[in-house]
Design a protein around this motif. Structure first.
Motif, PDB file in Angstrom:
ATOM      1  N   ASN A  20     -56.971   1.754  32.934  1.00  0.00           N
ATOM      2  CA  ASN A  20     -55.807   2.019  33.791  1.00  0.00           C
ATOM      3  C   ASN A  20     -55.388   3.485  33.761  1.00  0.00           C
ATOM      4  O   ASN A  20     -54.223   3.805  33.581  1.00  0.00           O
ATOM      5  CB  ASN A  20     -54.629   1.123  33.397  1.00  0.00           C
ATOM      6  N   SER A  21     -56.363   4.352  33.919  1.00  0.00           N
ATOM      7  CA  SER A  21     -56.115   5.794  33.906  1.00  0.00           C
ATOM      8  C   SER A  21     -55.541   6.263  35.233  1.00  0.00           C
ATOM      9  O   SER A  21     -55.589   5.552  36.234  1.00  0.00           O
ATOM     10  CB  SER A  21     -57.430   6.534  33.664  1.00  0.00           C
ATOM     11  N   ALA A  22     -55.046   7.482  35.229  1.00  0.00           N
ATOM     12  CA  ALA A  22     -54.641   8.116  36.481  1.00  0.00           C
ATOM     13  C   ALA A  22     -55.865   8.163  37.398  1.00  0.00           C
ATOM     14  O   ALA A  22     -57.001   8.243  36.921  1.00  0.00           O
ATOM     15  CB  ALA A  22     -54.122   9.523  36.200  1.00  0.00           C
ATOM     16  N   ALA A  23     -55.645   8.102  38.684  1.00  0.00           N
ATOM     17  CA  ALA A  23     -56.750   8.029  39.656  1.00  0.00           C
ATOM     18  C   ALA A  23     -57.739   9.178  39.496  1.00  0.00           C
ATOM     19  O   ALA A  23     -58.957   8.968  39.550  1.00  0.00           O
ATOM     20  CB  ALA A  23     -56.193   7.995  41.071  1.00  0.00           C
ATOM     21  N   TRP A  24     -57.231  10.389  39.282  1.00  0.00           N
ATOM     22  CA  TRP A  24     -58.133  11.543  39.164  1.00  0.00           C
ATOM     23  C   TRP A  24     -59.019  11.426  37.929  1.00  0.00           C
ATOM     24  O   TRP A  24     -60.195  11.782  37.968  1.00  0.00           O
ATOM     25  CB  TRP A  24     -57.339  12.853  39.149  1.00  0.00           C
ATOM     26  N   LEU A  25     -58.452  10.890  36.818  1.00  0.00           N
ATOM     27  CA  LEU A  25     -59.227  10.752  35.595  1.00  0.00           C
ATOM     28  C   LEU A  25     -60.236   9.609  35.716  1.00  0.00           C
ATOM     29  O   LEU A  25     -61.374   9.729  35.263  1.00  0.00           O
ATOM     30  CB  LEU A  25     -58.294  10.526  34.407  1.00  0.00           C
ATOM     31  N   GLU A  26     -59.822   8.528  36.340  1.00  0.00           N
ATOM     32  CA  GLU A  26     -60.749   7.421  36.549  1.00  0.00           C
ATOM     33  C   GLU A  26     -61.942   7.885  37.385  1.00  0.00           C
ATOM     34  O   GLU A  26     -63.091   7.544  37.091  1.00  0.00           O
ATOM     35  CB  GLU A  26     -60.049   6.251  37.234  1.00  0.00           C
ATOM     36  N   SER A  31     -67.636   9.175  37.816  1.00  0.00           N
ATOM     37  CA  SER A  31     -68.688  10.148  38.138  1.00  0.00           C
ATOM     38  C   SER A  31     -69.550  10.432  36.915  1.00  0.00           C
ATOM     39  O   SER A  31     -70.776  10.520  37.009  1.00  0.00           O
ATOM     40  CB  SER A  31     -68.077  11.453  38.648  1.00  0.00           C
ATOM     41  N   ALA A  32     -68.909  10.571  35.763  1.00  0.00           N
ATOM     42  CA  ALA A  32     -69.651  10.833  34.524  1.00  0.00           C
ATOM     43  C   ALA A  32     -70.540   9.648  34.168  1.00  0.00           C
ATOM     44  O   ALA A  32     -71.694   9.829  33.762  1.00  0.00           O
ATOM     45  CB  ALA A  32     -68.682  11.131  33.390  1.00  0.00           C
TER      46      ALA A  32
END
Length: 82
Positions: A20-26, A31-32
């Motif tokens: 449940n991370s912030a959208a940018w971190l998710e 991507s990683a």
């Protein structure tokens, strides 16, 4: 390709979504993960890995950090992790 990391449920799409991370971190994590899964595991035929013994690393118990402060953007991260 079959690797130990692909069978570790801590490194999966489901695990990333469960954080449940912030959208940018998710998105960064997704991507990683995509890049990680697309790359082969280095072998001893690769010169820089030739003398690297990773057999002692307990891959089955590795998992992402789950108890971290949430930040709203990359700019809010401490300099040590930017």
């Amino acid at each position: 390709m079959t690797t130990q990391t692909q069978t570790n449920p801590a490194f999966s799409l489901e695990a990333i979504k469960a954080l449940n991370s912030a959208a940018w971190l998710e998105q960064k994590r997704l991507s990683a993960l995509e890049l990680f899964l697309s790359l082969p595991i280095p072998s001893r035929k690769v010169e820089s890995w030739k003398y690297t013994d990773v057999t002692y690393i307990p891959l089955e118990v590795l998992k992402p950090a789950s108890h971290v402060e949430k930040v709203s953007s990359v700019d809010a991260l401490p300099l040590s992790v930017k």
